[in-house]
Design an enzyme around this catalytic site. Structure first.
Site, short mmCIF file in Angstrom:
data_model
loop_
_atom_site.label_atom_id
_atom_site.label_comp_id
_atom_site.label_asym_id
_atom_site.label_seq_id
_atom_site.Cartn_x
_atom_site.Cartn_y
_atom_site.Cartn_z
N TYR A 58 -13.77 19.63 11.58
CA TYR A 58 -13.25 19.67 10.20
C TYR A 58 -11.80 20.13 10.09
CZ TYR A 58 -15.31 24.51 9.52
OH TYR A 58 -15.67 25.81 9.57
N GLU A 59 -11.26 19.94 8.94
CA GLU A 59 -9.81 20.12 8.71
C GLU A 59 -8.98 19.21 9.61
OE1 GLU A 59 -9.23 21.47 6.14
OE2 GLU A 59 -11.06 22.61 5.89
N GLY A 60 -9.44 18.01 9.83
CA GLY A 60 -8.77 17.08 10.74
C GLY A 60 -9.37 17.24 12.13
#
Lengths: 592, 592
Positions: free
Chosen positions: B434-436
């Protein structure tokens, strides 16, 4: 619902182009003609994809339930098990004298990979039976064989192995389970065993437990352990399940994965057991089971990688996100499939080049087992003994890593249960642990196998690599892309082995601290050799104007990735090994 | 029940011996005296160990439940949340103008590591709030700041970030959620967002959603996205939660881990939203939140490694199995603790040397953030921009790896839920996604950050490494064990960067295919630099006759392990990078 595509084309390539099985000088291999193996693989693939794979995710979600001492397996497992029995799959490579089909172990490996990819937890029920069968076959009396083998081969009875106790796993010398001789020649077995896979379930009429226990007055440690056959139901005079034995499942473990396989606490309360093999020689008999199990676990590791990779690839083809840096690939869509992106490809090529190399390694190892047993070849026996911890340790570490990489391909979807990838990760994780943790495999490799008989086996391995390189170095394409990297990696392995000889003599910790890296170094060299052999076979097929050039060109491209991007890891492992034990052992226990 | 020991001694070492914070020329740092930080860390450690950690395993087992649109968090979460609020932890580093304590970001990182180690899923509720707060602080109007920040800082309201939709995660240009202007200056927001962490729960009186959406007629792609504040309850004239907004949680994801955090499908049905920042500039505003979140996720990755390591070590000290190869260590027991075995130590040293290096890296990165924001230092801003994807990608990949290694230390026990290690593995896994995803981080690093402003930031980094080496090469012990390996690793990084310049110009894929390895190469050099700096600080302390020489000697020994056994990985990453894109891109999509 995850997909599963049986990789029968690649298996046929390995059997016929690479190993050339039907021409091999191993009794029984002449039967393995191309059409015959195609038919067997197709059938196994069909039952894997259509019967076993659809039960994998639901089985994980439901798990096993223990009620009143009985274990209920997930919905559909009993039906699937009966279909497997009806297909004769459980006795595929078993002795025809007891109802088996007598096929080579190699064919069992090929078929087994598909069963495991489709449903690992399900396949463990028959996998454990297979190991127990082999042990009884190798060490049982004629009466024991006649009593147990036909039922186990047909699948109406299953088997287990009972080693671990709460205070001991690796160190079996600490076993406390007791065996007391009874007047009728049987024994009363008393003790608690833990982590017994398939210890109790509802798939078969009887469960044949093989249990390690100590006789009174037995020598201390592993030299005082005996092995016993302890059936759930004592066979009556007709060989049918009779009196319930004094054993029970006391609980199920709650685990990270393989939820559909029952991991049992087994309590033996004076249960009737029958000595298998000789008194105090139980460890040796159990090793029959453990060695076979270790190769089977290596297969589980990469087989989970296989199915994970297929699903990652499927996602990468469908998922539209971003545009290719080198120009739009899908102008009619809102974005390009993520397969266009170099980093997604790197990830997929990493997975693909590992699993195809791993499959070749497992198949070659299985051929060595057949050569050792069917052709009574002691060199093959020594070589597979050396390679067994590598197959187990390397293929499970990298197989798990492959499931994690595949999960990563899906981004957030990989973390949700819906897509199934996270189950492959959770299931694959156990393979690095059971049948001897991978740390133990590396000790077996470096502490026992490497130096056995003056290192004959490892020298034979090096000769084999050198021989292959020498034989093929006239082929310029093979040389630069495959043989040169293999030569360099193999040199790293030799340097590491020499380091152990020189520095291990000064301090055993110098070898032990490098054992794990040595196992990985060895694994990479084995996969490098496999890729070189596959590249050779592909080159030959292309020169012969194959009908399917695309398959062989893809094989070469995939191999080049392995040689260029995975094999260079050998230098890192060597550097770690050569740094010795000092940095590893520097701290006092209290200072960690 | 897993243990958790707050690592306050190591944190104090970093703050005062290595970073020497109270003497640093950063506004606010003068408050960070040794006694003051000790008191803050002790308090945070106490609540982590005594309140949060005991809820971690039960929270995982219970998960969140959605009933009639409301999400129930696990038992005890609300009480714990209220204790955190009462302690003022949520506004630790927030603006005092809105009720925050105005402490440096660095102190928030130190405290945050402990909260995350103790209970990652729990800490996400306040972590998301922190990111939303920062975004409103940076881009909101005075009225918006006055309305939302005090409530969020005191913790009575929480926040979320709403980016992902079913058809887009990475590629936010594909967003379909619409915003229609209304007469009163607000907007009607309509669309579906997925994977919204803490999207609905029972911990706060209100939830402030930050939502990316498109205005009618907005430019295509990411240049046409705006950011909106969409509260669950519209604040009334007194600023109290008033009318229920037209938004709802439509479902919870079933996930591999972080079960105690509600991952929501959020439906916006003409919900009232307020523009945050300018029209069509939503991506820029969202980046405030994302950059902070990325560093927070890097911290999550290694923080799970920290607690996993502690439990692995605890097990290795207690579990008796086998005997040391160099002589019995525990003659009175049935076997030696497994900590005597070199391969167990290798595993633990690998974990320990990573997490202590990672902590130093996260603290240094946080100091750079403070320097950028509090001292308005554009060089620090550029450097932390460059390092952010490395902190996120490298620390989460290696943090996850550390949890897997720790799980391995426990053998079979590591696979059972009872010991808790498998939860750390499952929870840590999301941090790589997550978050890229980490693949996206590597593209951000190589495709954007590396070449920004003619590569000034990376050159500043190299200067910093060179400067440190030059300044200290007179110290012979530092030189051979730390500076020489660092120099060699840094050279590998420079060679890789030069390769991208030379070959990336010919074909962008040559850089993109090496981006992931470059991120790891960079991460290793950063940890190598951290270890060199820590070694220097330890040497100084020992020369000054410290009262606690054991701590510093252990630090040096742990650093030597990193330099000898982990840092050599840079050569492998360089070799992969230099192999270029050919082997990665060779296959046609159909031939995978």
């Amino acid at each position: 619902m995850p997909i599963y595509n049986p990789p029968t084309e690649d298996m046929q390539f390995l059997l016929h182009d690479v190993l050339q099985v039907s021409a091999a000088d191993i009794p029984g291999y002449d039967e393995l003609e191309r059409d015959f193996t195609a038919a067997v693989l197709d059938e196994a693939g069909k039952i894997s994809a259509e019967v076993l794979a659809p039960l994998n995710a639901p089985g994980d979600a439901q798990g096993c339930i223990l009620e009143n001492g009985a274990v209920r397996t997930p919905e559909g497992f009993k039906d699937a098990y009966d279909q497997m029995r009806a297909g004769g799959w459980m006795g595929l490579d078993a002795d025809p004298a007891y109802g088996g089909q007598g096929m080579p172990y190699l064919l069992g490996t090929a078929v087994g990979e598909m069963f495991v990819s489709a449903n690992m937890a399900f396949n463990m029920y028959q996998g454990l039976t297979h190991g127990a069968m082999s042990t009884i076959h190798a060490h049982g009396t004629d009466a024991q064989k006649a009593m147990y083998l036909p039922k186990m081969i047909e699948g109406s009875w299953s088997g287990t192995m009972n080693l671990t106790e709460p205070q001991c796993g690796t160190d079996l010398g600490l076993i406390r389970t007791r065996a007391e001789p009874k007047d009728d020649g049987s024994y009363a077995i008393t003790g608690t065993k833990i982590w017994i896979s398939a210890g109790e379930h509802d798939l078969t009429d009887n469960i044949i437990h093989l249990v390690l226990a100590r006789l009174r007055g037995a020598p201390e440690g592993t030299k005082g352990i005996s092995l016993f056959i302890v059936p759930k139901f004592l066979p009556d005079d007709d060989g049918a399940p009779g009196t319930r034995n004094a054993l029970s499942c006391g609980g199920l473990e709650s685990k990270m994965g393989i939820h559909a396989n029952a991991t049992c606490v087994m309590n033996y309360d004076g249960a009737t057991g029958f000595l298998l093999g000789q008194e105090h020689k139980g460890m040796r008999a159990m090793f029959t089971m453990m060695n076979e199990a270790r190769i089977g676990v290596g297969l589980q590791g990469y087989a989970q990688g296989v199915v994970a990779y297929q699903n990652a690839l499927d996602f990468a083809r469908e998922r539209l996100q971003g545009r290719a840096a080198t120009g739009t690939a899908n102008p009619d869509g809102p974005a390009d499939p993520i397969l266009v992106h170099p980093d997604v490809r790197r990830n997929l090529m990493h997975q693909k080049s590992f699993i195809e190399g791993a499959r070749a390694f497992a198949f070659w190892g299985s051929e060595l087992i057949d050569r050792a047993h069917r052709a009574d070849d002691p060199q093959a026996e020594a070589l597979i003994g050396l390679l067994t911890p590598v197959i187990k340790g390397f293929l499970t570490d990298k197989g798990f890593e492959t499931t994690v990489l595949a999960q990563q391909t899906l981004g957030g979807s990989g973390f949700t249960r819906q897509w199934g990838l996270e189950q492959f990760v959770r299931d694959a994780r156990i393979t690095m642990i059971y049948e001897g943790t991978n740390g133990i495999q590396s000790l077996d490799l470096v502490g026992r196998k490497l130096g056995q008989n003056g290192g004959q086996a490892v020298m034979a391995f090096f000769d084999l690599v050198k021989g292959f390189i020498k034989e093929n170095e006239g082929d310029a394409a093979l040389k630069s892309d495959f043989l040169d990297p293999l030569k360099s990696a193999s040199k790293d392995l030799q340097t590491a082995a020499m380091y152990f000889v020189a520095e291990g003599a000064k301090n055993p910790n110098n070898a032990l601290a490098g054992s794990y890296d040595f196992m990985h170094l060895f694994g990479h060299v084995c996969l490098g050799l496999m890729w070189a052999r596959m590249a050779k076979a592909a080159t030959v097929a292309l020169a012969e104007d194959s009908a399917n050039p695309g398959f062989y060109e893809t094989k070469l491209a995939t191999g080049r990735y392995y040689m260029a991007r995975q094999l260079p890891a050998t230098a890192l492992h060597l550097a770690r090994i050569q740094s010795g034990a000092d940095s590893v052992m520097a701290l006092e226990a209290a200072n960690f």
